[in-house]
Enzyme design. Structure first.
Site, short mmCIF file in Angstrom:
data_model
loop_
_atom_site.label_atom_id
_atom_site.label_comp_id
_atom_site.label_asym_id
_atom_site.label_seq_id
_atom_site.Cartn_x
_atom_site.Cartn_y
_atom_site.Cartn_z
N ASP A 158 37.55 43.60 45.82
CA ASP A 158 36.10 43.72 45.64
C ASP A 158 35.71 44.19 44.24
O ASP A 158 34.53 44.14 43.88
CB ASP A 158 35.52 44.73 46.65
CG ASP A 158 35.60 44.21 48.08
OD1 ASP A 158 35.54 42.99 48.26
OD2 ASP A 158 35.71 45.04 49.00
N ASP A 159 36.68 44.64 43.47
CA ASP A 159 36.41 45.19 42.15
C ASP A 159 36.02 44.07 41.18
O ASP A 159 36.74 43.08 41.02
CB ASP A 159 37.66 45.91 41.63
CG ASP A 159 37.43 46.60 40.31
OD1 ASP A 159 37.13 47.80 40.32
OD2 ASP A 159 37.54 45.93 39.26
#
Length: 210
Positions: A158-159
Site C-alpha cells: 500500500d506504500d
C-alpha cells in the site's frame, strides 16, 4: 544514528533478479539508519511523530516532545505529561491521541511491547498487536517490523513509494496495491529488501543504463 547493513542474502537474491539486479549494483547493499537505544515504545512514538512529515520537521517536533517528557519517552512519562504542552511541541491532535492511547494501552497491559515477546511473534501477530492502538495502522506496524525488528519478508504494497519505485524499476505504470501485493511473491522471503530498493529507486537521478 548509526548505519547497519541488513539482509545480505536477500541482497544477493535481488542482485540475480532480471529487474532488480542493475539497481542493486548501482545503489549497493541495503543499509538503514537505526536510532540507537530506542526501546519499542519510544520507537513507536517516534514513528507516530514522523507519519506524513518531512524528516527535518519531524525531527524538530520529536525533539520537542522528548523535552516535554524530560528526555524519558516512556508510557509513564506520557501519562504524566500535560497534553497542552505536547500539543505545543507540534503534535497534531490525532498524533497526540495516538501517543496517549499507545501509552495507556501499554500501561494497562493490553498492548505488550516486551522485546523478547515481540521477537517471538510472527509478522501478522505483531501487526495485529500494534494496530490495537488508535492511529497506528498497518503501514506503521510494517515499518516497525522492517526497521525496528529487521524482519526480512514484509511487503508494504500500500506504500506509495514502494508502488512508485516498483514502476520505475520495472518500466511500467504505478500498479494498484492489490496487484502489487501478488507481484512480488517470487521475491519471498526477501520482500523487505525489495521494498527498500523500491524506495531507493526514487532517489536515483539516473537509473541504471541511462
Amino acid at each position: 544514528m548509526t548505519e547497519r547493513a541488513l539482509w545480505p542474502d536477500g541482497v544477493a537474491r535481488l542482485a540475480a533478479d532480471d529487474r532488480f539486479g542493475a539497481w542493486v549494483e548501482q545503489v549497493g547493499p541495503v543499509t538503514t539508519s537505526v536510532v540507537s537505544g530506542l526501546d519499542p515504545f519510544a520507537y513507536l512514538v517516534r514513528a507516530v511523530v514522523f507519519q506524513q512529515l518531512a524528516g527535518a520537521a519531524a525531527r524538530t517536533i520529536h525533539g520537542r516532545v522528548e523535552e516535554v517528557l524530560g528526555g524519558r519517552v516512556t508510557p509513564e512519562a506520557v501519562g504524566a505529561a500535560d497534553p497542552t504542552a505536547l500539543r505545543g511541541a507540534g503534535l497534531s491532535a490525532s498524533k497526540l491521541k495516538a501517543i496517549v492511547d499507545l501509552a495507556e494501552k501499554v500501561r494497562s497491559g493490553e498492548v505488550c511491547l516486551d522485546e523478547a515477546e515481540l521477537e517471538a511473534l510472527d509478522d501478522e501477530a505483531v501487526v495485529s498487536r500494534l494496530t490495537k492502538v488508535w492511529g497506528i495502522g498497518r503501514w506503521t506496524a510494517q515499518m516497525f517490523l522492517i526497521f525496528r525488528l529487521g524482519r526480512p519478508d514484509v511487503w508494504p504494497a500500500d506504500d506509495l513509494g514502494v508502488r512508485s519505485g516498483w514502476a520505475r524499476i520495472h518500466g511500467c505504470d504505478r500498479p494498484p496495491s492489490a496487484e502489487l501485493q501478488k507481484s512480488a511473491d517470487h521475491l519471498a522471503p526477501w520482500r523487505s529488501a525489495a521494498a527498500w530498493y523500491c524506495w531507493r529507486a526514487l532517489d536515483v537521478a539516473d537509473p541504471p543504463g541511462a
